[in-house]
Design an enzyme around this catalytic site. Structure first.
Site, PDB file in Angstrom:
ATOM      1  N   ARG A 164      38.520  40.785  35.946  1.00 28.62           N
ATOM      2  CA  ARG A 164      37.736  39.842  36.772  1.00 28.62           C
ATOM      3  C   ARG A 164      37.843  40.188  38.259  1.00 28.62           C
ATOM      4  NH1 ARG A 164      36.627  39.438  32.381  1.00 28.62           N
ATOM      5  NH2 ARG A 164      36.474  37.597  31.046  1.00 28.62           N
ATOM      6  N   SER A 235      34.618  29.628  31.885  1.00 28.91           N
ATOM      7  CA  SER A 235      36.073  29.525  32.069  1.00 28.91           C
ATOM      8  C   SER A 235      36.382  29.250  33.536  1.00 28.91           C
ATOM      9  CB  SER A 235      36.749  30.846  31.698  1.00 28.91           C
ATOM     10  OG  SER A 235      36.410  31.182  30.394  1.00 28.91           O
ATOM     11  N   GLU A 332      38.638  31.127  38.351  1.00 32.12           N
ATOM     12  CA  GLU A 332      37.768  32.293  38.145  1.00 32.12           C
ATOM     13  C   GLU A 332      36.494  32.185  38.994  1.00 32.12           C
ATOM     14  OE1 GLU A 332      37.332  33.910  34.037  1.00 32.12           O
ATOM     15  OE2 GLU A 332      35.206  33.987  34.537  1.00 32.12           O
TER      16      GLU A 332
HETATM   17  C1  LIG Z   1      28.638  28.915  30.184  1.00 28.66           C
HETATM   18  C2  LIG Z   1      29.194  30.070  30.971  1.00 28.66           C
HETATM   19  C3  LIG Z   1      29.834  31.100  30.316  1.00 28.66           C
HETATM   20  C4  LIG Z   1      30.358  32.181  31.035  1.00 28.66           C
HETATM   21  N1  LIG Z   1      30.969  33.183  30.349  1.00 28.66           N
HETATM   22  C5  LIG Z   1      31.475  34.253  31.011  1.00 28.66           C
HETATM   23  C6  LIG Z   1      32.102  35.308  30.289  1.00 28.66           C
HETATM   24  O1  LIG Z   1      32.182  35.314  29.071  1.00 28.66           O
HETATM   25  N2  LIG Z   1      32.614  36.331  31.007  1.00 28.66           N
HETATM   26  C7  LIG Z   1      32.520  36.391  32.375  1.00 28.66           C
HETATM   27  O2  LIG Z   1      33.008  37.368  32.961  1.00 28.66           O
HETATM   28  N3  LIG Z   1      31.910  35.409  33.077  1.00 28.66           N
HETATM   29  C8  LIG Z   1      31.389  34.339  32.432  1.00 28.66           C
HETATM   30  N4  LIG Z   1      30.787  33.324  33.133  1.00 28.66           N
HETATM   31  C9  LIG Z   1      30.711  33.401  34.606  1.00 28.66           C
HETATM   32  C10 LIG Z   1      29.371  33.956  35.141  1.00 28.66           C
HETATM   33  O3  LIG Z   1      28.370  33.891  34.180  1.00 28.66           O
HETATM   34  C11 LIG Z   1      29.491  35.403  35.637  1.00 28.66           C
HETATM   35  O4  LIG Z   1      30.493  35.527  36.599  1.00 28.66           O
HETATM   36  C12 LIG Z   1      28.168  35.926  36.202  1.00 28.66           C
HETATM   37  O5  LIG Z   1      28.250  37.310  36.465  1.00 28.66           O
HETATM   38  C13 LIG Z   1      27.765  35.206  37.499  1.00 28.66           C
HETATM   39  O6  LIG Z   1      26.437  35.586  37.791  1.00 28.66           O
HETATM   40  P1  LIG Z   1      25.531  34.729  38.755  1.00 28.66           P
HETATM   41  O7  LIG Z   1      24.275  35.513  38.963  1.00 28.66           O
HETATM   42  O8  LIG Z   1      25.363  33.365  38.243  1.00 28.66           O
HETATM   43  O9  LIG Z   1      26.409  34.766  40.074  1.00 28.66           O
HETATM   44  P2  LIG Z   1      26.572  33.624  41.178  1.00 28.66           P
HETATM   45  O10 LIG Z   1      27.383  32.516  40.621  1.00 28.66           O
HETATM   46  O11 LIG Z   1      25.258  33.289  41.770  1.00 28.66           O
HETATM   47  O12 LIG Z   1      27.444  34.404  42.250  1.00 28.66           O
HETATM   48  C14 LIG Z   1      28.742  34.849  41.934  1.00 28.66           C
HETATM   49  C15 LIG Z   1      29.243  35.744  43.076  1.00 28.66           C
HETATM   50  O13 LIG Z   1      28.439  36.918  43.159  1.00 28.66           O
HETATM   51  C16 LIG Z   1      27.858  37.056  44.466  1.00 28.66           C
HETATM   52  N5  LIG Z   1      26.533  37.673  44.256  1.00 28.66           N
HETATM   53  C17 LIG Z   1      25.516  37.199  43.510  1.00 28.66           C
HETATM   54  N6  LIG Z   1      24.506  38.089  43.479  1.00 28.66           N
HETATM   55  C18 LIG Z   1      24.894  39.140  44.230  1.00 28.66           C
HETATM   56  C19 LIG Z   1      24.291  40.384  44.579  1.00 28.66           C
HETATM   57  N7  LIG Z   1      23.068  40.760  44.130  1.00 28.66           N
HETATM   58  N8  LIG Z   1      24.984  41.238  45.394  1.00 28.66           N
HETATM   59  C20 LIG Z   1      26.226  40.916  45.842  1.00 28.66           C
HETATM   60  N9  LIG Z   1      26.840  39.757  45.546  1.00 28.66           N
HETATM   61  C21 LIG Z   1      26.181  38.886  44.731  1.00 28.66           C
HETATM   62  C22 LIG Z   1      27.827  35.644  45.015  1.00 28.66           C
HETATM   63  O14 LIG Z   1      27.801  35.636  46.432  1.00 28.66           O
HETATM   64  C23 LIG Z   1      29.131  35.085  44.456  1.00 28.66           C
HETATM   65  O15 LIG Z   1      30.217  35.492  45.239  1.00 28.66           O
HETATM   66  C24 LIG Z   1      30.239  32.226  32.450  1.00 28.66           C
HETATM   67  C25 LIG Z   1      29.583  31.175  33.120  1.00 28.66           C
HETATM   68  C26 LIG Z   1      29.062  30.112  32.391  1.00 28.66           C
HETATM   69  C27 LIG Z   1      28.327  29.013  33.111  1.00 28.66           C
END
Ligand SMILES: Cc1cc2nc3c(=O)[nH]c(=O)nc-3n(C[C@H](O)[C@H](O)[C@H](O)COP(=O)(O)OP(=O)(O)OC[C@H]3O[C@@H](n4cnc5c(N)ncnc54)[C@H](O)[C@@H]3O)c2cc1C
Length: 337
Positions: A164, A235, A332
């Site tokens: 992570r 998580s 996380e």
């Molecule tokens: C139901 C659920 C289940 C999940 N299961 C998992 C799992 O199994 N494994 C896991 O690892 N994670 C999991 N996650 C967490 C999440 O889905 C991941 O971390 C995902 O990659 C976040 O993507 P996002 O586009 O929503 O990012 P955001 O929440 O929008 O942003 C997260 C971070 O990334 C940065 N960011 C976003 N886009 C960019 C970009 N293009 N360039 C640079 N920085 C950027 C943001 O500034 C922030 O710091 C889960 C979340 C939920 C709600």
């Protein structure tokens, strides 16, 4: 680039927290990135990149500019005898991209099915599930340096991936906008199914990327609350990684403590969910903020919880796990103060 003022973030974060942002814009092309770069140089305010908002907790209103990355496009970049190289733009939906690769007959991303969010955010915390991490297949990525506009290319090693963790999270947060990511998907797939739940679900099946993806989807739907039904960010805590001696000492007191050897048996990863469950948090609720009754690792918003209320529960959980086990849990998702 159009900038809107005083916008609600309720539909832009999977916790469904009703914080506002002072400014919001969308990044759909290179000109928008240039405009963001200029805006940052002129304003002494924070700027935050946003994907699907599935790994963020807004504690308060955001007094700056949120730039939602909406860059789109995916293609097969290259192919050789051993692998195909597929690329996707930072704003593409992660799960739709995974399914696109599987529908094209490629394997390698199936265990990461149904993780919410966008492609550009996936490297930030090196997303992982069911024994596989993004770093297993990420070949390279492109990013724009928002301090000087330079376009940069990172190979897998430069990304400094860990559990992570990545270079982008530890050293370049908010400084680099990930515009596209390329994956190397081997033509001779290696299946990763030795993960509790998945192994049983796949017993007797002829293995293909699609079969594994469908099993992962069913397992996730069974175990995790759906953000469309109840606000959450998956998580909420990382699984703690302990020294072997620390783990063994705790295990002698708590015989059921789960442990998964890491780094050539030098460390042991334990389950944050188990630790939290032992402290009696599952299903706990204060107002609309609570802990899922399906999974102790997931904080939930039953409707109108604020970020501060959810964070209070997180802090109480951290204190109680510390008290009972001497382990300090780390969140996380990114908590925006
Ligand atoms: C139901 C659920 C289940 C999940 N299961 C998992 C799992 O199994 N494994 C896991 O690892 N994670 C999991 N996650 C967490 C999440 O889905 C991941 O971390 C995902 O990659 C976040 O993507 P996002 O586009 O929503 O990012 P955001 O929440 O929008 O942003 C997260 C971070 O990334 C940065 N960011 C976003 N886009 C960019 C970009 N293009 N360039 C640079 N920085 C950027 C943001 O500034 C922030 O710091 C889960 C979340 C939920 C709600």
């Amino acid at each position: 680039m159009k900038i809107n003022e005083n916008v609600s973030l309720k539909d832009l974060n999977t916790f469904g927290v009703a914080a506002n942002t002072k400014y919001l814009c969308e990044i759909t092309n290179l000109q928008d990135i240039e405009a963001l770069f200029e805006w940052r140089s002129k304003h002494n305010l924070p700027a935050l990149l946003l994907g699907g908002g599935s790994n963020l907790l807004f504690k308060n209103d955001f007094e700056g500019l949120i730039a939602k990355v909406c860059l789109s496009g995916k293609d097969i970049a290259e192919e050789d005898d051993e692998a195909v190289y597929v690329s996707a733009a930072g704003g593409e939906n992660w799960h739709e991209f995974v399914r696109w690769t599987i529908d094209k007959g490629f394997a390698g991303l199936e265990n990461l099915s149904l993780i919410p969010g966008c492609v550009g955010a996936a490297p930030i915390q090196n997303i992982g599930a069911y024994g596989v991490e993004l770093s297993n297949t990420l070949h390279s990525l492109q990013a724009v340096n928002l301090d000087n506009g330079d376009i940069l290319e990172f190979d897998n090693e430069l990304c400094k991936f860990g559990y992570r963790e990545s270079f982008f999270k530890s050293q370049a947060l908010d400084k680099l906008l990930i515009t596209s990511v390329t994956f190397r998907l081997p033509k001779k797939p290696e299946w990763h199914i030795n993960y509790a739940g998945l192994r049983e679900a796949l017993e007797g099946e002829v293995l293909t990327a699609d079969v594994i993806s469908q099993a992962v989807i069913s397992e996730r739907q069974r175990k995790l609350p759906d953000p469309a039904q109840i606000g959450n960010a998956g998580s909420f805590f990382k699984n703690p990684v302990l020294k072997v001696s620390e783990f063994e000492s705790l295990k002698s007191e708590h015989g059921e403590l789960p442990g998964f050897p890491q780094n050539h048996n030098h460390e042991v990863k334990t389950s944050a969910g188990w630790l939290i469950d032992q402290c009696g948090w599952k299903g706990h609720r204060v107002g609309d903020a609570g802990v899922s009754d399906k999974h102790a690792l997931v904080l939930v918003n039953h409707g109108n919880a604020t970020g501060t209320e959810l964070w209070q529960i997180a802090e109480d959980i951290i204190a109680s796990v510390e008290d009972k086990f001497g382990i300090t849990l780390e969140p996380e998702p990114r908590v925006i103060k």
